[in-house]
Write a protein that holds these residues in place. Structure first.
Motif, PDB file in Angstrom:
ATOM      1  N   VAL A  40       0.663  -1.166   0.042  1.00 37.20           N
ATOM      2  CA  VAL A  40      -0.256  -0.174  -0.162  1.00 37.20           C
ATOM      3  C   VAL A  40       1.006   1.218   0.111  1.00 37.20           C
ATOM      4  CG1 VAL A  40      -1.881   1.259   1.139  1.00 37.20           C
ATOM      5  CG2 VAL A  40      -1.898  -1.467   1.290  1.00 37.20           C
ATOM      6  N   ILE A  96      -1.622  -8.433   2.203  1.00 39.06           N
ATOM      7  CA  ILE A  96      -1.418  -6.697   2.227  1.00 39.06           C
ATOM      8  C   ILE A  96      -0.414  -6.360   2.978  1.00 39.06           C
ATOM      9  CG2 ILE A  96      -2.856  -4.755   2.503  1.00 39.06           C
ATOM     10  CD1 ILE A  96      -5.402  -6.568   2.149  1.00 39.06           C
ATOM     11  N   GLU A  98       1.124  -3.191   4.899  1.00 41.25           N
ATOM     12  CA  GLU A  98       0.794  -1.880   5.194  1.00 41.25           C
ATOM     13  C   GLU A  98       1.783  -1.519   6.295  1.00 41.25           C
ATOM     14  OE1 GLU A  98      -1.111   0.658   4.861  1.00 41.25           O
ATOM     15  OE2 GLU A  98      -3.131  -0.063   4.496  1.00 41.25           O
ATOM     16  N   LEU A 110      -9.793  -2.250   1.138  1.00 38.73           N
ATOM     17  CA  LEU A 110      -8.784  -3.146   0.695  1.00 38.73           C
ATOM     18  C   LEU A 110      -9.326  -4.761   0.611  1.00 38.73           C
ATOM     19  CD1 LEU A 110      -5.144  -2.396   0.869  1.00 38.73           C
ATOM     20  CD2 LEU A 110      -6.297  -2.817  -1.174  1.00 38.73           C
ATOM     21  N   ALA A 124      -3.648  -9.689   6.435  1.00 37.30           N
ATOM     22  CA  ALA A 124      -2.937  -8.203   6.394  1.00 37.30           C
ATOM     23  C   ALA A 124      -1.596  -8.341   7.065  1.00 37.30           C
ATOM     24  CB  ALA A 124      -3.896  -7.295   7.203  1.00 37.30           C
TER      25      ALA A 124
END
Length: 180
Positions: A40, A96, A98, A110, A124
């Motif tokens: 991201v 993901i 972050e 997302l 995540a």
């Protein structure tokens, strides 16, 4: 820049220890899964680079840019997709990446987007988890460090685009951003 920091919370060495631990855990869990790693932008770039260098797995990398801050000290509450993925996520195991999960707004957006696009699994991974700031019911599956509900900068986190390049994570002095 360093004069604007009230307190250093995590040193470069602390960050390296956290990324070593996370990279080993993800390498073990995703050994044969060939995940798609989604970084991201812009904050998670440093964390993502550190992680993919340390992860001993076959993986692909893509980027997405979503913003709710637009340079200020507080979220605008409006989420904007600035740059979309170029990779199809259908039937993929997705990680993901972050820099920080605070309110959870971006992460929820997302996860919903990737589910809608048919991702096989979505996890995540965040360098920093700030559960006190959570406004959306989302879980951080893997995190490096838990952080207090303070305005943080460094290691990808910014204020008005600055401080990302600090090699540590610190609390920004309120006098720096109170003018906003």
């Amino acid at each position: 820049m360093n004069n604007d920091i009230e307190k250093v919370l995590f040193t470069k060495e602390d960050i390296e220890a956290a990324t070593d631990r996370l990279a080993k855990q993800l390498s073990d869990e995703y050994r044969d899964k060939r995940p798609l790693i989604i970084s991201v932008l812009t904050g998670a770039v440093l964390f993502t680079v550190d992680m993919i260098e340390k992860m001993d797995i076959m993986a692909q990398l893509d980027f997405i840019d979503i913003s709710t801050y637009f340079g200020g000290a507080q979220s605008t509450g409006q989420l904007t997709l600035i740059h979309d993925l170029t990779t199809d996520v259908k039937d993929r195991n997705v990680l993901i990446m972050e820099d920080i999960v605070d309110s959870g707004h971006t992460l929820k957006f997302l996860i919903d987007l990737l589910k809608e696009r048919g991702a096989k699994s979505i996890k995540a991974v965040s360098m920093m988890d700030k559960p006190e700031g959570r406004q959306y019911d989302v879980a951080v599956d893997y995190y490096g460090v838990r952080v207090p509900n303070e305005f943080l900068v460094g290691y990808g986190l910014d204020y008005k685009g600055y401080y990302r390049n600090l090699p540590y994570i610190g609390i920004l002095k309120p006098s720096v951003y109170q003018e906003d």
